[in-house]
Design a protein around this motif. Sequence first.
Motif, PDB file in Angstrom:
ATOM      1  N   ASN A 141       7.192  -1.188  -7.578  1.00 17.67           N
ATOM      2  CA  ASN A 141       8.286  -1.975  -6.946  1.00 17.67           C
ATOM      3  C   ASN A 141       9.528  -2.357  -7.660  1.00 17.67           C
ATOM      4  O   ASN A 141      10.617  -2.989  -7.439  1.00 17.67           O
ATOM      5  N   PHE A 166       5.724  -2.693  -1.991  1.00 15.04           N
ATOM      6  CA  PHE A 166       4.314  -2.469  -1.734  1.00 15.04           C
ATOM      7  C   PHE A 166       3.304  -3.125  -2.588  1.00 15.04           C
ATOM      8  O   PHE A 166       3.547  -3.499  -3.649  1.00 15.04           O
ATOM      9  N   ASP A 167       2.117  -3.484  -2.062  1.00 15.15           N
ATOM     10  CA  ASP A 167       1.089  -4.282  -2.643  1.00 15.15           C
ATOM     11  C   ASP A 167       0.476  -3.505  -3.668  1.00 15.15           C
ATOM     12  O   ASP A 167      -0.116  -2.485  -3.659  1.00 15.15           O
ATOM     13  N   ARG A 168       0.632  -4.030  -5.028  1.00 16.27           N
ATOM     14  CA  ARG A 168       0.327  -3.007  -6.323  1.00 16.27           C
ATOM     15  C   ARG A 168      -1.120  -3.307  -6.050  1.00 16.27           C
ATOM     16  O   ARG A 168      -1.973  -1.922  -6.503  1.00 16.27           O
ATOM     17  N   ASN A 169      -1.952  -3.817  -5.536  1.00 16.81           N
ATOM     18  CA  ASN A 169      -3.519  -4.067  -5.420  1.00 16.81           C
ATOM     19  C   ASN A 169      -4.141  -2.859  -4.623  1.00 16.81           C
ATOM     20  O   ASN A 169      -5.038  -2.144  -4.940  1.00 16.81           O
ATOM     21  N   VAL A 170      -3.426  -2.895  -3.384  1.00  8.43           N
ATOM     22  CA  VAL A 170      -3.656  -1.583  -2.652  1.00  8.43           C
ATOM     23  C   VAL A 170      -3.719  -0.419  -3.295  1.00  8.43           C
ATOM     24  O   VAL A 170      -4.542   0.456  -3.227  1.00  8.43           O
TER      25      VAL A 170
END
Length: 255
Positions: A141, A166-170
């Motif tokens: 990000n 963007f979702d880092r966990n994904v």
Amino acid sequence: MVTPALIGRSLRRVDRCASTNDVVWEAARAGEPEGYAVLAEEQTGGRGRHGRRWIAPPGKAILLSILLRPSFDPSRAPLLTAVGGLGAAEALSRHAGPPVRILWPNDVVVDDRKIAGVLVEMKPISGQGYACVLGVGINVNQSPEDFPPDLEVPAVSLAMIRGSAFDRNVLLDDLLRAIDARYRDVREDRDDALAAAWRARSSVLGRRVRIRADARNWIGQVEDVHPLDGVILRLENGTLKGFRGEHVESLRAWE
Ligand code: BT5
């Protein structure tokens, strides 16, 4: 039958550390089994190869290290750099759009801009044989102003490519899964499959490049790349010369 994942089955999250590789080394000395992983929000001493630094602002990147205890001969360690690079490239390619490629030996790039880097360290531990720590840093990000101005290769983040955060966990889930599958290739002696997938993502195959190695510059066209054998260059005088990753300081496109 679904094989249970090895990589990341035990994942420790820390807010801040010097380097996630060091946190994993400490756990390795304490006897932690392979697959153990550490993820940090911030590193104060993130490192790359050859004493270089890895820089990421808190909370915007994936900063991950994984403990591996491969039973192979230490000469096969460069396969683990391919596991990390290919794992990162495969995870990113699910979300990036433009092709995600590997800039030999350890960078992951999109349109020749660096989005991730891999650092593999290997050491014997008394009474335990060799252990390896596979470190991966991914720009997720960051905005352009989050990167230091003096980078050798321009940097990019997944958010810059997509145009939104963007979702880092994904991405982390995809990364752990991809590294798990590629490490399985190494453990089950599928070096050829790993090398072929890795070669297919090369950003330099067939291109003119400059290699800096042993305090000299070499210019030529890349004839082949292999995780273990290195890069084969066709030099300007027509002869072929091979370079192994560990001797090479940098490789850059040279138009
Ligand atoms: C690498 O080294 O690319 C390996 C980076 C590995 C970082 C991870 S983060 C988790 C784990 N813990 C650690 O301490 N390290 C690993 P190398 O090929 O030597 O590239 C380093 C060079 O990349 C630097 O000299 C800069 O020019 C550039 N660089 C630094 N930070 C960057 C960033 N965020 N994005 C793109 N380039 C960067």
